[in-house]
Write an enzyme that holds these catalytic residues in place. Structure first.
Site, PDB file in Angstrom:
ATOM      1  N   ASN A 268     -30.810  33.548  10.351  1.00 52.09           N
ATOM      2  CA  ASN A 268     -30.599  33.405  11.795  1.00 52.09           C
ATOM      3  C   ASN A 268     -31.538  32.364  12.394  1.00 52.09           C
ATOM      4  O   ASN A 268     -31.138  31.538  13.222  1.00 52.09           O
ATOM      5  CB  ASN A 268     -30.827  34.747  12.497  1.00 52.09           C
ATOM      6  CG  ASN A 268     -29.695  35.733  12.271  1.00 52.09           C
ATOM      7  OD1 ASN A 268     -28.626  35.362  11.782  1.00 52.09           O
ATOM      8  ND2 ASN A 268     -29.923  36.975  12.618  1.00 52.09           N
TER       9      ASN A 268
ATOM     10  N   ARG B 150     -12.240  29.631  10.584  1.00 52.58           N
ATOM     11  CA  ARG B 150     -13.082  29.721   9.387  1.00 52.58           C
ATOM     12  C   ARG B 150     -12.313  30.496   8.330  1.00 52.58           C
ATOM     13  O   ARG B 150     -11.674  31.509   8.628  1.00 52.58           O
ATOM     14  CB  ARG B 150     -14.407  30.429   9.677  1.00 52.58           C
ATOM     15  CG  ARG B 150     -15.284  29.762  10.724  1.00 52.58           C
ATOM     16  CD  ARG B 150     -16.650  30.447  10.798  1.00 52.58           C
ATOM     17  NE  ARG B 150     -17.387  30.084  11.997  1.00 52.58           N
ATOM     18  CZ  ARG B 150     -18.123  28.983  12.119  1.00 52.58           C
ATOM     19  NH1 ARG B 150     -18.205  28.141  11.103  1.00 52.58           N
ATOM     20  NH2 ARG B 150     -18.767  28.731  13.241  1.00 52.58           N
TER      21      ARG B 150
ATOM     22  N   ARG C 207     -18.442  24.662  13.485  1.00 54.96           N
ATOM     23  CA  ARG C 207     -19.765  24.253  13.023  1.00 54.96           C
ATOM     24  C   ARG C 207     -20.143  24.889  11.687  1.00 54.96           C
ATOM     25  O   ARG C 207     -20.008  26.082  11.483  1.00 54.96           O
ATOM     26  CB  ARG C 207     -20.822  24.622  14.074  1.00 54.96           C
ATOM     27  CG  ARG C 207     -22.129  23.843  13.880  1.00 54.96           C
ATOM     28  CD  ARG C 207     -23.244  24.408  14.729  1.00 54.96           C
ATOM     29  NE  ARG C 207     -22.962  24.444  16.131  1.00 54.96           N
ATOM     30  CZ  ARG C 207     -23.254  23.460  17.016  1.00 54.96           C
ATOM     31  NH1 ARG C 207     -23.816  22.350  16.580  1.00 54.96           N
ATOM     32  NH2 ARG C 207     -22.985  23.614  18.295  1.00 54.96           N
TER      33      ARG C 207
ATOM     34  N   HIS D   6     -10.234  28.320  18.845  1.00 54.04           N
ATOM     35  CA  HIS D   6     -10.960  29.474  18.317  1.00 54.04           C
ATOM     36  C   HIS D   6     -10.103  30.742  18.317  1.00 54.04           C
ATOM     37  O   HIS D   6     -10.533  31.793  17.862  1.00 54.04           O
ATOM     38  CB  HIS D   6     -12.226  29.678  19.172  1.00 54.04           C
ATOM     39  CG  HIS D   6     -13.200  30.662  18.630  1.00 54.04           C
ATOM     40  ND1 HIS D   6     -13.458  31.872  19.231  1.00 54.04           N
ATOM     41  CD2 HIS D   6     -13.986  30.630  17.530  1.00 54.04           C
ATOM     42  CE1 HIS D   6     -14.369  32.528  18.541  1.00 54.04           C
ATOM     43  NE2 HIS D   6     -14.704  31.814  17.502  1.00 54.04           N
TER      44      HIS D   6
ATOM     45  N   ARG E 148     -23.810  42.512  21.477  1.00 50.46           N
ATOM     46  CA  ARG E 148     -24.600  42.457  20.246  1.00 50.46           C
ATOM     47  C   ARG E 148     -25.779  41.508  20.346  1.00 50.46           C
ATOM     48  O   ARG E 148     -26.894  41.830  19.963  1.00 50.46           O
ATOM     49  CB  ARG E 148     -23.718  42.023  19.076  1.00 50.46           C
ATOM     50  CG  ARG E 148     -24.449  41.995  17.746  1.00 50.46           C
ATOM     51  CD  ARG E 148     -23.722  41.167  16.721  1.00 50.46           C
ATOM     52  NE  ARG E 148     -23.894  39.737  16.940  1.00 50.46           N
ATOM     53  CZ  ARG E 148     -22.976  38.827  16.668  1.00 50.46           C
ATOM     54  NH1 ARG E 148     -21.802  39.195  16.217  1.00 50.46           N
ATOM     55  NH2 ARG E 148     -23.207  37.554  16.880  1.00 50.46           N
TER      56      ARG E 148
END
EC number: 2.7.4.1
Length: 745
Positions: free
Chosen positions: A62, A413, A443, A473, A602
């Site tokens: 992260n 993705r 990305r 997306h 989150r």
């Protein structure tokens, strides 16, 4: 004399009231609080050791992305306009300073936890990292032999000097910087303590009273040699890290030279580089240029072994033009990703959680086609508690079904060996009309998507590279099938990517339907994207950047007005990030009106909950547990006529304004009940739930008074999936099913 009636004080309308200036939390600091919650999982002594190691690896991963993208972006902003303020009122410089300070605090905590807690406990459990300097002769002999056979021939040193460019080193790779004593006969420019303007010098230099000349070399470790190298152990696992093995044998790369120092280091390059699409004649070529630009981009972080001398740190800093703010001395192994490898080791099951295997959905019969199943009624799947296989199976069946005419899908993705992409190519090769919107600008997945796009084009798939200026997306697949009653559209709408690998560790939801209205809207939406045209009015779907923001704000405002009219009002939402200031202000005004608002966010949340007069009725929680929470689920009471949605979009400006997203109503009552139950379950968690304070800090919830049972939302959701399939199997065992004769048509 009659009493004068007192004037009735009318309740102020929150839609007309000003909001305080300090109502937003800085986005970057909010993200760091999220990573702190992940780090707290690594520190949780109730978890098995290798699970804690995995969480520590996640915090490192992260951090890498945060530095590449967010800190990289701040540095670019600083160059353009250092006085620019964010929504929280901080200048770019203030953000960089605050973020740098907080990052270093957290990195110190990471390595203190690894060094003082996890490594000793893992060693006690027979998973031990070996120090070759103190290892016995047998271990050193095996390690040295491994160096000679597998390492020394692969790696090569590269000499450094002022009269040649610093080598192009791979970002996030581990390298060794070797400081050598310069030979008197060497020509060319060497480095000394005066060149590097060091205020301190070595004891030898101090005794001489003049500068000491050094020469430097770098050894990139690359990615071809495994980082974990096993060495002999009586039981369990003993291993050395590649960098430790090379450092132990570094003299062999420099025969006849005196090695003064060998320091591991790691660089992070700025990855906040976006394609200027107006100047890109070809999107694929443009994206390949972006990938090359990232490889060459400026270094924004230098991590190095904490024992490095001032000479070496100054040398590396000068070569990469870094400031003290960019320097991270590390007391431990650089790059914690090796802990993922440890977590995956076989034979240490007692050090890991018992796996929760994805369950079959009881309404999906493997003996019938997915088309027959969906035709019976909508299906809601909650991943990873329920398998992602039905989505893969639906597309694979469509690829070979003679009645399927077309498949249309958005791919953001995918996995490395995607069965979905393979099915799309198979469908095209069989003559079906297959259209795929492949987002090349996803990305860190750009290279994979470019490769998939080219392969699909060769197979006959119509490939569209998204929309200029926007990222596509949305998660949608449309299958057009000819049936006796006419054309039927079967659809999948999701909150996660079409990636069967991440579907095992990300918590997402899927809606499978052949609803006519949704089918008409989905087709209109897809054709507008592929045709680069203005979309027609959608009946039930909302799409960003056209209508989603307006629809969302309208739903919040409608709830606010109902509350002002004395009706019950409630908003419950689960998203990954809440950053958009318009949405936050709308939620503040709803709270001022008295709407009960419960948010499960989150990651980043820039809203301040529980502020008197502003957000007293807003509760914000964050669940950090075994699976990554990724689903977006939104509920509005809507005067008792509940509105329930799933979405691909978070509540961020990029999702609402700069991406193509979908906001999908869930209309089937069985699906609605299951989805709303899932959403509300999270707010009962008292094990891995964190409540956000108005300061932006979080406190972990606990079961409370003695005797109260623990409630772990993810465990409950998995148990429900297990119980549902158990009941279905039990029901089948108590039902008589006859074998019918097969009649020829």
């Amino acid at each position: 004399m009659a009493k004068k009636k007192s004037a009735v004080k009318k309740k102020a309308n929150p839609l007309d009231l000003p909001l305080p200036d300090d109502r937003f939390i800085n986005r970057e600091l909010g993200w760091l609080e999220f990573n702190e919650r992940v780090l707290d999982q690594a520190a949780d002594a109730s978890l098995p050791l290798l699970e804690r190691a995995k969480f520590l690896a996640i915090t490192g991963s992260n951090f890498d992305e945060f530095v590449m993208v967010r800190i990289g972006g701040l540095k670019l902003q600083f160059e353009r306009n250092a006085m620019l303020h964010d929504a929280a009122g901080l200048t770019v410089s203030q953000q960089i300073n605050a973020v740098s300070s907080r990052c270093k605090e957290m990195v110190d905590r990471q390595y203190q936890l690894l060094r003082d807690v996890l490594e000793p406990q893992l060693a006690d459990a027979d998973v031990c990292r070996v120090n070759l300097d103190s290892a016995n002769d047998r271990v050193r002999e095996v390690a040295d032999r491994r160096f000679q056979t597998d390492v020394s021939a692969v790696l090569s040193p590269q000499a450094l000097s002022h009269d040649r460019p610093f080598p192009l080193l791979q970002g996030l790779g581990v390298h060794l910087c070797v400081r050598l004593r310069a030979e008197p006969t060497e020509t060319g420019k060497q480095f000394d303590d005066e060149d590097l303007e060091q205020s301190s010098a070595s004891d030898e230099t101090q005794s001489k009273g003049d500068g000491e000349a050094w020469q430097y070399a770098v050894i990139p470790l690359g990615r071809t040699v495994p980082r974990l190298i096993p060495v002999p152990a009586d039981r369990g696992l003993r291993y050395v890290l590649l960098e430790d093995l090379v450092m132990h044998n570094v003299e062999e790369y420099f025969p006849g030279r005196e090695v003064m120092e060998c320091v591991p280091f790691r660089i992070t390059r700025n990855a906040d580089i976006e394609l200027q699409e107006d100047g890109a004649a070809d999107l694929v070529d443009g994206m390949e240029e972006i990938l090359e630009s990232r490889r060459l981009s400026r270094v924004v972080r230098l991590e190095y072994g904490a024992t490095a001398s001032d000479f070496t740190v100054a040398f590396l800093s000068e070569m990469m033009q870094l400031t003290n703010q960019d320097l991270y001395p590390i007391d431990g192994p650089l790059d914690l990703s090796y802990l993922f490898t440890l977590h995956g080791l076989e034979g240490f099951d007692s050090l890991r959680e018992q796996p929760w295997l994805p369950q079959a959905n009881p309404h999906i019969d493997p003996a019938e086609t997915m088309f027959a199943t969906i035709a019976k009624g909508d299906l809601m799947l909650v991943h990873p508690y329920e398998r992602f296989d039905p989505i893969v199976r639906l597309i694979e069946e469509a690829a070979v079904d003679p009645d399927v005419l077309a498949i249309k899908q958005v791919l953001y993705r995918t996995s490395k060996r995607s069965p979905i992409v393979a099915a799309l190519m198979r469908a095209a090769e069989r003559g079906k009309y297959v259209s795929a919107i492949v987002e090349l600008k996803a990305r860190f997945d750009e290279a994979r998507n470019i490769e998939w796009a080219r392969e699909m084009e060769q197979a006959g798939v119509q490939v569209i590279y998204g929309i200029r200026g926007l990222k596509t997306h949305a998660k949608v697949c449309i299958i057009v099938r000819r049936e006796p009653q006419g054309i039927v559209r079967y659809m999948h709408f999701g909150t996660g990517n079409y990636n069967e690998a991440t579907a095992k560790i990300y918590s997402d939801v899927s809606l499978l339907t052949c609803n006519d209205t949704l089918g008409a809207d989905a087709t209109t939406f897809f054709n507008a994207v592929t045709g680069a045209s203005q979309p027609q009015q959608l009946q039930v779907l909302s799409a960003a950047p056209m209508t989603l923001r307006k629809r969302l704000l309208g739903l919040i405002e409608a709830e606010t007005k109902r509350c002002l009219e004395g009706q019950k009002a409630e908003i419950v939402a689960k998203v990954n990030s809440l950053v958009d200031t318009q949405v936050i202000d709308a939620l503040y005004r709803a709270s001022q009106a008295g709407v009960r608002i419960r948010l499960n966010v989150r990651g980043v949340c820039c809203l301040r909950p529980g502020v008197k007069g502003l957000s007293e009725s807003i509760e914000v929680i964050s669940i950090v547990d075994r699976f990554l929470e990724h689903a977006r689920i939104i509920y509005f009471r809507h005067g008792g006529d509940d509105e329930l949605f799933i979405s691909s979009a978070d509540w961020m400006p990029r999702n609402l304004d700069r991406r193509v997203e979908l906001f999908v109503p869930v209309q089937d009552q069985t699906c609605r009940d299951k989805l709303l139950s899932t959403l509300r379950t999270y707010f009962k968690d008292n094990t891995n739930c964190w409540r956000m304070l108005s300061t932006g800090m979080y406190e972990r919830t606990t079961p409370g008074k003695i005797g109260k049972e623990t409630f772990q939302a993810q465990r409950v959701l998995h148990s429900r999936a297990v119980e549902a399939i158990r009941k279905a199997k039990q029901s089948r065992r108590t039902t008589f099913e006859t074998h019918e004769p097969k009649h020829e048509k």
